[in-house]
Write a protein that holds these residues in place. Structure first.
Motif, PDB file in Angstrom:
ATOM      1  N   ALA A  83       0.828  -1.203   0.000  1.00 56.23           N
ATOM      2  CA  ALA A  83       0.000   0.000   0.000  1.00 56.23           C
ATOM      3  C   ALA A  83       0.865   1.256   0.000  1.00 56.23           C
ATOM      4  O   ALA A  83       2.085   1.191   0.210  1.00 56.23           O
ATOM      5  N   ARG A  84       0.232   2.367  -0.209  1.00 55.20           N
ATOM      6  CA  ARG A  84       0.865   3.664  -0.027  1.00 55.20           C
ATOM      7  C   ARG A  84       1.147   3.842   1.465  1.00 55.20           C
ATOM      8  O   ARG A  84       0.338   3.472   2.306  1.00 55.20           O
ATOM      9  N   GLY A  85       2.312   4.376   1.806  1.00 52.83           N
ATOM     10  CA  GLY A  85       2.622   4.668   3.194  1.00 52.83           C
ATOM     11  C   GLY A  85       3.311   3.567   3.973  1.00 52.83           C
ATOM     12  O   GLY A  85       3.403   3.640   5.194  1.00 52.83           O
ATOM     13  N   VAL A  86       3.837   2.559   3.300  1.00 49.39           N
ATOM     14  CA  VAL A  86       4.584   1.492   3.987  1.00 49.39           C
ATOM     15  C   VAL A  86       5.979   2.012   4.330  1.00 49.39           C
ATOM     16  O   VAL A  86       6.656   2.627   3.494  1.00 49.39           O
ATOM     17  N   LEU A  87       6.417   1.780   5.563  1.00 52.70           N
ATOM     18  CA  LEU A  87       7.741   2.187   6.043  1.00 52.70           C
ATOM     19  C   LEU A  87       8.657   0.968   6.048  1.00 52.70           C
ATOM     20  O   LEU A  87       8.316  -0.067   6.628  1.00 52.70           O
ATOM     21  N   ALA A  88       9.809   1.077   5.374  1.00 53.34           N
ATOM     22  CA  ALA A  88      10.734  -0.056   5.273  1.00 53.34           C
ATOM     23  C   ALA A  88      12.173   0.430   5.348  1.00 53.34           C
ATOM     24  O   ALA A  88      12.464   1.609   5.122  1.00 53.34           O
ATOM     25  N   TYR A 105       5.099   5.272  -2.020  1.00 51.09           N
ATOM     26  CA  TYR A 105       4.020   6.089  -2.573  1.00 51.09           C
ATOM     27  C   TYR A 105       2.905   5.228  -3.155  1.00 51.09           C
ATOM     28  O   TYR A 105       1.852   5.737  -3.510  1.00 51.09           O
ATOM     29  N   ALA A 106       3.141   3.941  -3.285  1.00 55.84           N
ATOM     30  CA  ALA A 106       2.157   2.994  -3.822  1.00 55.84           C
ATOM     31  C   ALA A 106       2.609   1.590  -3.422  1.00 55.84           C
ATOM     32  O   ALA A 106       3.729   1.401  -2.945  1.00 55.84           O
ATOM     33  N   HIS A 123      -1.466   8.506   9.664  1.00 53.79           N
ATOM     34  CA  HIS A 123      -2.010   9.857   9.535  1.00 53.79           C
ATOM     35  C   HIS A 123      -0.969  10.715   8.823  1.00 53.79           C
ATOM     36  O   HIS A 123       0.225  10.594   9.092  1.00 53.79           O
ATOM     37  N   GLY A 124      -1.429  11.553   7.904  1.00 56.34           N
ATOM     38  CA  GLY A 124      -0.502  12.422   7.194  1.00 56.34           C
ATOM     39  C   GLY A 124      -0.264  12.009   5.756  1.00 56.34           C
ATOM     40  O   GLY A 124       0.744  12.401   5.163  1.00 56.34           O
ATOM     41  N   LEU A 125      -1.172  11.237   5.185  1.00 58.26           N
ATOM     42  CA  LEU A 125      -1.015  10.860   3.780  1.00 58.26           C
ATOM     43  C   LEU A 125      -1.046  12.092   2.871  1.00 58.26           C
ATOM     44  O   LEU A 125      -0.436  12.086   1.807  1.00 58.26           O
ATOM     45  N   ASP A 126      -1.691  13.177   3.331  1.00 61.65           N
ATOM     46  CA  ASP A 126      -1.677  14.426   2.567  1.00 61.65           C
ATOM     47  C   ASP A 126      -0.265  15.013   2.501  1.00 61.65           C
ATOM     48  O   ASP A 126       0.129  15.605   1.492  1.00 61.65           O
ATOM     49  N   VAL A 127       0.503  14.825   3.564  1.00 63.27           N
ATOM     50  CA  VAL A 127       1.900  15.279   3.569  1.00 63.27           C
ATOM     51  C   VAL A 127       2.715  14.423   2.599  1.00 63.27           C
ATOM     52  O   VAL A 127       3.547  14.939   1.852  1.00 63.27           O
TER      53      VAL A 127
END
Length: 173
Positions: A83-88, A105-106, A123-127
């Motif tokens: 997904a968008r927003g995965v931290l690795a 980003y995807a 939270h903060g996907l707009d950022v």
């Protein structure tokens, strides 16, 4: 467990996977608590792919783990680049994790089994949208600096339970 990345474009709150990537979470949280990531910049930004930071030199070639060297991957079946927003963790190959990380980003399924996923944006996907829109130059370097000013740790269950991960050892043999 969550942290907030305070960036020059706004705040991004991230859930950290302490249960399924404990050593990676420990490294990230210890570096964050020490101020290691403060005033660093995101040095690589590829639209539709990811944004990368965590290198205090800002070149993409630096950074150290809390143990000084590399540490092993933690590849868990539940932790996917889906997904968008995965931290690795960013790395140079298997078992070469240090301080650098990226946020997708995807969905990037081709990265599964190659990079340790240890969190996701809650939270903060707009950022993240604003980051993705920043124009880039050579080597995908943002033309306008995107800075990680500081990180707020909201709760650290590893510290609360006095969990410490010793320096990883490698077999010489």
């Amino acid at each position: 467990m969550a942290v907030t990345l305070h960036t020059s474009l706004g705040d991004v709150k991230v859930e950290i996977y302490c249960d399924t990537a404990p050593r990676t979470a420990f490294n990230f949280l210890a570096l964050a608590a020490s101020g290691y990531y403060d005033a660093t910049r995101f040095h690589r930004n590829i639209k539709g792919f990811m944004i990368q930071g965590g290198d205090p030199t800002g070149t993409g070639k630096g950074g150290a783990s809390i143990w000084g060297g590399d540490f092993p991957d933690e590849l868990h079946a539940e932790n996917r680049h889906d997904a968008r927003g995965v931290l690795a963790m960013a790395n140079k190959g298997p078992g070469t994790n240090r301080s650098q990380f990226f946020v997708t980003y995807a969905a990037q399924p081709h990265l599964n089994g190659r990079y340790t996923v240890f969190g996701r944006v809650i939270h903060g996907l707009d950022v993240l949208d604003s980051m993705e829109k920043v124009p880039v130059g050579p080597k995908h370097r943002p033309e306008t600096e995107i800075r990680l000013d500081s990180i707020t740790i909201h709760a650290n269950p590893l510290a609360d339970r006095d969990i410490v991960y010793e320096t990883p050892t490698t077999d010489a043999g």
